[in-house]
Motif scaffolding. Sequence first.
Motif, mmCIF file in Angstrom:
data_model
loop_
_atom_site.group_PDB
_atom_site.id
_atom_site.type_symbol
_atom_site.label_atom_id
_atom_site.label_comp_id
_atom_site.label_asym_id
_atom_site.label_seq_id
_atom_site.Cartn_x
_atom_site.Cartn_y
_atom_site.Cartn_z
ATOM 1 N N THR A 85 5.299 12.690 -38.803
ATOM 2 C CA THR A 85 5.044 13.560 -39.955
ATOM 3 C C THR A 85 4.421 14.877 -39.521
ATOM 4 O O THR A 85 4.841 15.956 -39.958
ATOM 5 C CB THR A 85 4.118 12.851 -40.961
ATOM 6 O OG1 THR A 85 4.723 11.624 -41.367
ATOM 7 C CG2 THR A 85 3.872 13.726 -42.178
ATOM 8 N N ASN A 132 8.982 10.652 -47.225
ATOM 9 C CA ASN A 132 9.301 11.401 -46.017
ATOM 10 C C ASN A 132 10.063 10.523 -45.027
ATOM 11 O O ASN A 132 9.620 9.434 -44.678
ATOM 12 C CB ASN A 132 7.993 11.890 -45.375
ATOM 13 C CG ASN A 132 8.231 12.962 -44.331
ATOM 14 O OD1 ASN A 132 9.319 13.090 -43.796
ATOM 15 N ND2 ASN A 132 7.195 13.732 -44.063
ATOM 16 N N ILE A 183 6.249 20.322 -43.766
ATOM 17 C CA ILE A 183 6.233 18.928 -44.216
ATOM 18 C C ILE A 183 6.426 18.948 -45.726
ATOM 19 O O ILE A 183 5.583 19.458 -46.461
ATOM 20 C CB ILE A 183 4.903 18.243 -43.861
ATOM 21 C CG1 ILE A 183 4.631 18.324 -42.362
ATOM 22 C CG2 ILE A 183 4.914 16.791 -44.325
ATOM 23 C CD1 ILE A 183 3.244 17.845 -41.957
ATOM 24 N N SER A 210 1.937 9.574 -38.313
ATOM 25 C CA SER A 210 3.094 9.119 -39.078
ATOM 26 C C SER A 210 2.803 7.746 -39.656
ATOM 27 O O SER A 210 2.259 6.867 -38.973
ATOM 28 C CB SER A 210 4.341 9.035 -38.207
ATOM 29 O OG SER A 210 5.402 8.416 -38.919
ATOM 30 N N LEU A 229 4.034 14.052 -47.698
ATOM 31 C CA LEU A 229 3.249 13.169 -46.838
ATOM 32 C C LEU A 229 2.278 12.393 -47.702
ATOM 33 O O LEU A 229 2.075 12.692 -48.884
ATOM 34 C CB LEU A 229 2.516 13.934 -45.734
ATOM 35 C CG LEU A 229 1.241 14.718 -46.062
ATOM 36 C CD1 LEU A 229 0.510 15.068 -44.779
ATOM 37 C CD2 LEU A 229 1.536 15.980 -46.831
#
Length: 441
Positions: free
Chosen positions: A284, A279, A222, A375, A225
């Motif tokens: 996520t 993002n 990731i 997310s 975030l």
Amino acid sequence: MKVAKFGGSSVADANQFRKVKQIIEADPDRQIVVVSAAGKSASERIKVTDLLIEMERAINDGDDFSKLFSKISSRILKIRDDLNLKLDIEADLNEVAKHLNGCSHDYLISRGEYLTGKMMAEFLGYYFVDAKDILIFDGDNLNYELSRQKLLTILQKHQNILVPGFYGSNEDGSIHLMPRGGSDITGAILANLVDAQLYENWTDVSGILMADPRIVDHSKKIDVLTYEELQELSYMGVGVFQEEAVRPVRQKNIPTEILNTNCPSAGGTLVVSKEKHLNNNIVTGIAGKKNYIVITIKKYRLSKHLEVLQKVLAVFQKQHISIDSTPSGNDGFSFLCQRGDVGDKLKLIIQELKSNCGVDAVNVRENIALVAAVSLKLSSRPAIAGRILNYLDESLIKVKFVFQDGSDIKVVFGVNNEDYEKTIEKIYHESINSIAQKISA
């Protein structure tokens, strides 16, 4: 100004110390450094903190603890000597030895950070600041204003400082220990106090992965975030960042970067405020936990009988069991608790619920796993949850329940323990390959 925290694996031996020094010297803005106690290494399979805990147990049981103290001392001295430091760390070890009988738990367990910090400060040429002199707690709460004053007073005299993590002091001067993993919290607090431009959390992984790499091979990292997403992933078991460390940096919207001491050039995961969220992934991250028990109570028109819920909650509180809860229909409510918390109390809990709470029925499901898809986009695109559910159904995974909590950025699927890994794999691969294409904005 940047605050850089290094975890136990980053300070496990002299070679790791050298890596830390290279990182610090590469950026003069890294003016505040926080360290954990020396952790595991290739030659040392036990963390110093765990040795201290083991020694405390021996002291309390009246057993001989001299070998354990000798092992801790040898480990500290080896790091000092391998780095050719002139630091008289023996004096600090002797001071600890003098207090072993009768010292507090918090004092003893914090000595790993203290001793490691003394050596790292000497190695870096940074001014050592004992955390007890600047982080002042009133009960479980940090006195932010007093702590800020103390820290800024030191920074007026010393440009670069090193602070051991994991502890501070109570108002009476005694050591106050933070929760395990507290060095993350120390770093976040210091970043808050100085309004740092960046908080760096150096570990042994290059950021946070979308899914557990033990389950998903070559899981994607990731890149970015939000604090909200990080907090939800931490709560669901992602262990890279201490959950309680999110709040201090989130309050000031201080970006946090999770980086790898062993591979600084690999980059990491940047945690930012919601307003700066960059993002583009639909999901996520995915995280979860096994071994839940789901206890569902039934009561006709339960919403009209809040006194029943109060009695039910009192049963769990009496047994000191942490729970998550979710409605399961007009007449039902489910309580989720981990098997380890319940122990051998399940029969007693069920008996009390049936006998003393005025419920119509109590249903129990064991060996349940929770898998969460996190997310920021879930709040604006609810179709994501439905699409994931379809994927799981197509894979013949029996979903026991689904709920989306008040944050609106996490949807949780309850499945059997044996379907846990398969569920994470399916959500991950479909998120990567299909969701972005199949769900319109």
